[in-house]
Design an enzyme around this catalytic site. Structure first.
Site, PDB file in Angstrom:
ATOM      1  N   ASP A 128    -113.561  27.670  79.908  1.00 16.70           N
ATOM      2  CA  ASP A 128    -112.968  28.717  79.155  1.00 16.70           C
ATOM      3  C   ASP A 128    -111.617  28.054  79.533  1.00 16.70           C
ATOM      4  OD1 ASP A 128    -111.475  30.900  79.093  1.00 16.70           O
ATOM      5  OD2 ASP A 128    -112.783  32.233  81.107  1.00 16.70           O
ATOM      6  N   ASP A 178    -111.756  31.968  73.355  1.00 18.19           N
ATOM      7  CA  ASP A 178    -110.681  30.805  74.589  1.00 18.19           C
ATOM      8  C   ASP A 178    -112.407  30.315  74.840  1.00 18.19           C
ATOM      9  OD1 ASP A 178    -111.428  32.591  76.102  1.00 18.19           O
ATOM     10  OD2 ASP A 178    -109.283  31.974  77.470  1.00 18.19           O
ATOM     11  N   GLU A 179    -113.361  30.944  74.063  1.00 16.53           N
ATOM     12  CA  GLU A 179    -114.618  29.846  75.348  1.00 16.53           C
ATOM     13  C   GLU A 179    -115.772  29.518  74.892  1.00 16.53           C
ATOM     14  OE1 GLU A 179    -116.680  33.090  77.623  1.00 16.53           O
ATOM     15  OE2 GLU A 179    -114.617  33.547  78.160  1.00 16.53           O
TER      16      GLU A 179
END
Ligand code: TTP
Ligand code: MG
Length: 364
Positions: free
Chosen positions: A10, A110-111
């Site tokens: 993350d 974003d993960e």
């Protein structure tokens, strides 16, 4: 595979960190990335803030004026969201990450999850080293930091990644899962939001260990079979969901015919809430967060109307779904004088834009 090792990577304070990479001079200041709604100069919400701004109490979702108040006197930087740029950087991040896993699954801008079982020959020591290499690759190639969680499955990896931020690394081996999860509040589990927490409180459940000691039948009585069983397994850190690329965007929907044609909002909402509960079961089963809520209506002349709204934040909360559905239906009724014959609810998950839509519609 019995000894799976899964990672969740993350990125830290993503939108704000990406802004820092294109303008490094702001790195030492509080940086707040805002979704301006345009109504008045400062109306809108904070999408995220760097960790310097967080020290002043600035948080995702906070009204912009409140963030300004918290940062009064500080030399801070408020920027508008530039989603296209964050997507562009995200695709670079994802192509780097993809190379590190046996399999890969992006779960947000974003993960991403990586199954690294074979890559590290089932060794947690090797997994820790690999996590170090991932951090280095992102730092060297994109000047970005991330937090990584490592565990025996996605559920544990996700909670581990949240454990230490920014630039964190938390490794939870299979034997450590119980000790790691026990003291944490239940809302750290995906699918447990404020509303669910409120329903759990009277059962004496506040922490994951309290959830684990609650009889599964009791959970089923309160939350239904799907959710009750899911909560029970989750509390023990069990999760066999594979890490796999979800190729398509998904939307889940339910539609139902009203007992009789009506334009009475309460009557329509009664049915809509049931539809929301049903859609929500699928949301929990499929472990997605949705960003878009839509309603559809077949009117008494058989014409079809739809309305939808995209939320600023992806959520798994049935309460949010009901609230948005209510507003959309209210608007829809305001724009017609006809009765409703059928009503439907739809949610669409947080996914890449250009992929084809997979519809899982169940008619009841
Ligand atoms: P997150 O990964 O939840 O948050 P983050 O990366 O900003 O911070 P952290 O270091 O805690 O991981 O979300 C990723 C991005 O999604 C975030 O940078 C901005 C966007 N976002 C919103 O637009 N609204 C929100 O309420 C949240 C939580 C995130
Ligand atoms: Mg993040």
């Amino acid at each position: 595979m019995a000894n799976r090792i899964v990672m969740l990577v993350d990125l830290d304070y993503y939108y704000a960190q990406v802004e820092e990479t294109r303008n490094p001079s702001i790195r030492d200041k509080p940086v707040v990335v805002c979704m301006f709604s345009g109504r008045t100069e400062d109306s809108g919400a904070v999408t995220t803030a760097n960790y310097i701004a967080r020290r002043y109490g600035v948080r995702s979702g906070m009204p912009i004026f409140q963030a300004r108040r918290k940062l009064e006197g500080a030399e801070s930087v408020f920027l508008p969201v530039d989603h296209a740029f964050y997507e562009e950087v995200s695709s670079k991040v994802m192509s780097i990450l993809q190379g590190f896993g046996d399999s890969f699954e992006q779960v947000g801008i974003d993960e991403a999850f990586l199954d690294v079982t074979r890559k590290v020959s089932e060794s947690y020591d090797e997994a820790r080293k690999l996590a170090g290499e991932i951090k280095e690759a992102l730092r060297n190639q994109l000047k970005l930091t991330c937090s990584i969680g490592v565990g025996p499955n996605k559920l544990v990896a996700k909670i581990a990644a949240d454990n230490q931020k920014p630039d964190g690394l938390t490794v939870v081996e299979r034997e450590q899962v119980k000790t790691f999860l026990s003291p944490l509040p239940v809302n750290r589990l995906i699918g447990v939001g404020t509303k669910t927490m409120e329903k759990m409180r009277p059962l004496g459940i506040g922490t994951i260990s309290e959830l684990a000691s609650c009889e599964v039948q009791k959970l089923i009585d309160v939350f239904g079979k799907t959710l009750g069983t899911y909560f029970h397994h989750a509390s023990e850190g069990l999760d066999d969901d594979p890490v796999q690329e979800r190729g398509e965007a998904e939307s889940f929907s339910r539609i139902s015919t009203l007992k009789q044609n009506t334009r009475d909002l309460d009557t329509i909402l009664e049915r809509t809430h049931q539809l929301c509960e049903d859609v929500h079961e699928t949301v929990v089963q499929q472990k997605v967060l949705f960003k878009t809520v839509g309603v559809s209506a077949v009117l008494s002349d058989m014409s079809i109307r739809t309305r939808s709204r995209t939320l600023e934040t992806a959520t798994a909360e049935v309460g949010a779904m009901k609230e948005v559905a209510r507003e959309l239906l209210k608007n829809l009724l305001d724009e017609t004088e006809l009765d409703l014959r059928r009503v439907g609810v739809r949610v669409a998950s947080f996914v890449k834009r250009d992929e084809s839509q997979k519809q899982l519609t169940n008619f009841i």
